[in-house]
Scaffold this motif. Structure first.
Motif, mmCIF file in Angstrom:
data_model
loop_
_atom_site.group_PDB
_atom_site.id
_atom_site.type_symbol
_atom_site.label_atom_id
_atom_site.label_comp_id
_atom_site.label_asym_id
_atom_site.label_seq_id
_atom_site.Cartn_x
_atom_site.Cartn_y
_atom_site.Cartn_z
ATOM 1 N N GLY A 70 8.390 -1.702 1.657
ATOM 2 C CA GLY A 70 9.239 -0.616 2.116
ATOM 3 C C GLY A 70 9.817 0.175 0.959
ATOM 4 N N ASP A 71 10.178 1.426 1.233
ATOM 5 C CA ASP A 71 10.675 2.285 0.151
ATOM 6 C C ASP A 71 12.065 2.850 0.430
ATOM 7 N N ASP A 72 12.704 2.377 1.522
ATOM 8 C CA ASP A 72 13.946 3.009 1.948
ATOM 9 C C ASP A 72 15.087 2.000 1.989
ATOM 10 N N THR A 73 16.307 2.527 1.949
ATOM 11 C CA THR A 73 17.487 1.667 2.047
ATOM 12 C C THR A 73 17.456 0.838 3.329
ATOM 13 N N MET A 112 10.884 -16.331 3.513
ATOM 14 C CA MET A 112 9.798 -16.492 4.492
ATOM 15 C C MET A 112 8.690 -15.465 4.295
ATOM 16 N N ALA A 113 8.855 -14.564 3.341
ATOM 17 C CA ALA A 113 7.874 -13.499 3.129
ATOM 18 C C ALA A 113 7.871 -13.085 1.665
ATOM 19 N N VAL A 114 6.801 -12.411 1.279
ATOM 20 C CA VAL A 114 6.752 -11.752 -0.029
ATOM 21 C C VAL A 114 7.058 -10.284 0.222
ATOM 22 N N THR A 115 8.148 -9.803 -0.357
ATOM 23 C CA THR A 115 8.606 -8.450 -0.064
ATOM 24 C C THR A 115 8.551 -7.568 -1.299
ATOM 25 N N PHE A 116 8.292 -6.281 -1.070
ATOM 26 C CA PHE A 116 8.149 -5.308 -2.149
ATOM 27 C C PHE A 116 8.994 -4.076 -1.835
ATOM 28 N N ARG A 117 9.812 -3.654 -2.792
ATOM 29 C CA ARG A 117 10.571 -2.408 -2.665
ATOM 30 C C ARG A 117 9.918 -1.363 -3.550
ATOM 31 N N VAL A 118 9.550 -0.248 -2.948
ATOM 32 C CA VAL A 118 8.969 0.863 -3.694
ATOM 33 C C VAL A 118 10.110 1.729 -4.201
ATOM 34 N N ALA A 119 10.319 1.734 -5.512
ATOM 35 C CA ALA A 119 11.410 2.510 -6.113
ATOM 36 C C ALA A 119 11.059 2.774 -7.564
ATOM 37 N N TYR A 164 4.476 -3.050 7.353
ATOM 38 C CA TYR A 164 4.479 -1.945 6.400
ATOM 39 C C TYR A 164 5.447 -0.871 6.856
ATOM 40 N N SER A 165 6.467 -0.637 6.086
ATOM 41 C CA SER A 165 7.456 0.370 6.460
ATOM 42 C C SER A 165 6.988 1.733 5.979
ATOM 43 N N TYR A 166 6.742 2.631 6.904
ATOM 44 C CA TYR A 166 6.094 3.904 6.607
ATOM 45 C C TYR A 166 7.059 4.938 6.042
ATOM 46 N N PRO A 167 6.742 5.532 4.896
ATOM 47 C CA PRO A 167 7.609 6.540 4.292
ATOM 48 C C PRO A 167 7.538 7.872 5.010
ATOM 49 N N TYR A 168 8.423 8.803 4.623
ATOM 50 C CA TYR A 168 8.506 10.095 5.291
ATOM 51 C C TYR A 168 7.499 11.077 4.726
ATOM 52 N N ALA A 169 6.216 10.736 4.789
ATOM 53 C CA ALA A 169 5.146 11.617 4.347
ATOM 54 C C ALA A 169 3.870 11.158 5.026
ATOM 55 N N PRO A 170 2.891 12.070 5.217
ATOM 56 C CA PRO A 170 1.645 11.668 5.853
ATOM 57 C C PRO A 170 0.967 10.544 5.079
ATOM 58 N N LEU A 171 0.322 9.640 5.796
ATOM 59 C CA LEU A 171 -0.380 8.533 5.170
ATOM 60 C C LEU A 171 -1.621 9.059 4.467
ATOM 61 N N SER A 172 -1.793 8.696 3.199
ATOM 62 C CA SER A 172 -2.954 9.172 2.445
ATOM 63 C C SER A 172 -4.227 8.543 3.006
#
Length: 247
Positions: free
Chosen positions: A179-182, A194-201, A6-14
């Motif tokens: 992940g949500d970043d470039t 090899m994985a199921v990947t998700f881009r948050v955008a 899990y790629s962590y975004p630049y904000a506190p985890l809810s």
């Protein structure tokens, strides 16, 4: 075995996401890793979950649940160059901008800078980073200075999976990467097939290597909730099967 990078975004985890990740963490067939561009200590503080793997600086620094650490061996040679880079970047910092020091890398953040001043700061920062022999990497309203080491979230993800599950990990482990970043695109490209990947955008115009898109962080919450329910049902099926064999 289920693995979640899990790629962590630049904000506190809810709190909602934290509770779901904590549920996943205690499941015996689940491995959770948080990969961030931030320093390991910073992301550990912001996430605040025990018994998971934290990878900071895009995987240059990794701390495992048992306390063992991985520090990329090439980092030390660039340590002496960092101070000069830091001083020059500080000299161009304007109101609303701040310089984040992350051990062997640093990031100029400018999302609070007046819109008309952002491009100039971006250009100045990029030029200074190049001058000192580091690599400028653009992120969300930020420019990161990375040492010229062939390492990114993709290589870090493969390293984590290989060291945790062995060289045949791709045959035994199901991977979910969000992940949500470039910078997450490196991991999505490395894990392709090899994985199921998700881009948050929130825009369909954002190009991505991911298999799927999530509109926003609330969609991430929905995904994590689904994974928790899926793993709970899986555990219940295994329990009933085991009980049936004993009977």
């Amino acid at each position: 075995k289920q693995s979640h990078l899990y790629s962590y975004p630049y904000a506190p985890l809810s709190e909602d996401k934290k509770k779901l990740l904590e549920k996943l963490t205690v499941m015996p067939d689940v491995y959770v890793a948080v990969i961030s561009g931030r320093s390991v200590k910073n992301v550990q503080t912001m996430v605040g979950i025990e018994d998971i793997t934290y990878a900071g600086n895009h995987g240059l620094d990794i701390v495992h649940p048992d306390g063992t650490k991985f520090i990329h061996p090439d980092q030390a040679k660039y340590a002496t160059l960092l101070n000069d880079l830091k001083e020059e970047l500080e000299s161009v910092t304007v109101e609303g901008a701040w310089l984040e020091i992350k051990g062997f890398s640093m990031t100029m953040h400018y999302r609070l800078v007046a819109t008309e001043k952002r491009q100039q700061l971006n250009d100045q920062t990029t030029a200074i980073i190049l001058k000192h022999g580091f690599r400028p990497m653009k992120a969300h309203c930020a420019v990161e200075a990375r040492p010229p080491i062939e390492w990114d979230k993709g290589r870090a993800s493969i390293h984590l999976l290989r060291t945790t599950f062995g060289i045949d990990w791709s045959e035994r482990v199901r991977i979910i990467y969000v992940g949500d970043d470039t910078t997450d695109e490196d991991a999505m490209a490395a894990l392709k097939g090899m994985a199921v990947t998700f881009r948050v955008a929130n825009s369909r115009t954002v190009k991505t290597n991911a298999n799927h898109r999530l509109h926003d962080t609330s969609s991430v919450l929905t995904l994590l909730n689904w994974v928790v329910q899926h793993m709970e049902k899986r555990a219940e099926r295994h329990r009933k099967l085991s009980l049936g064999k004993k009977l």
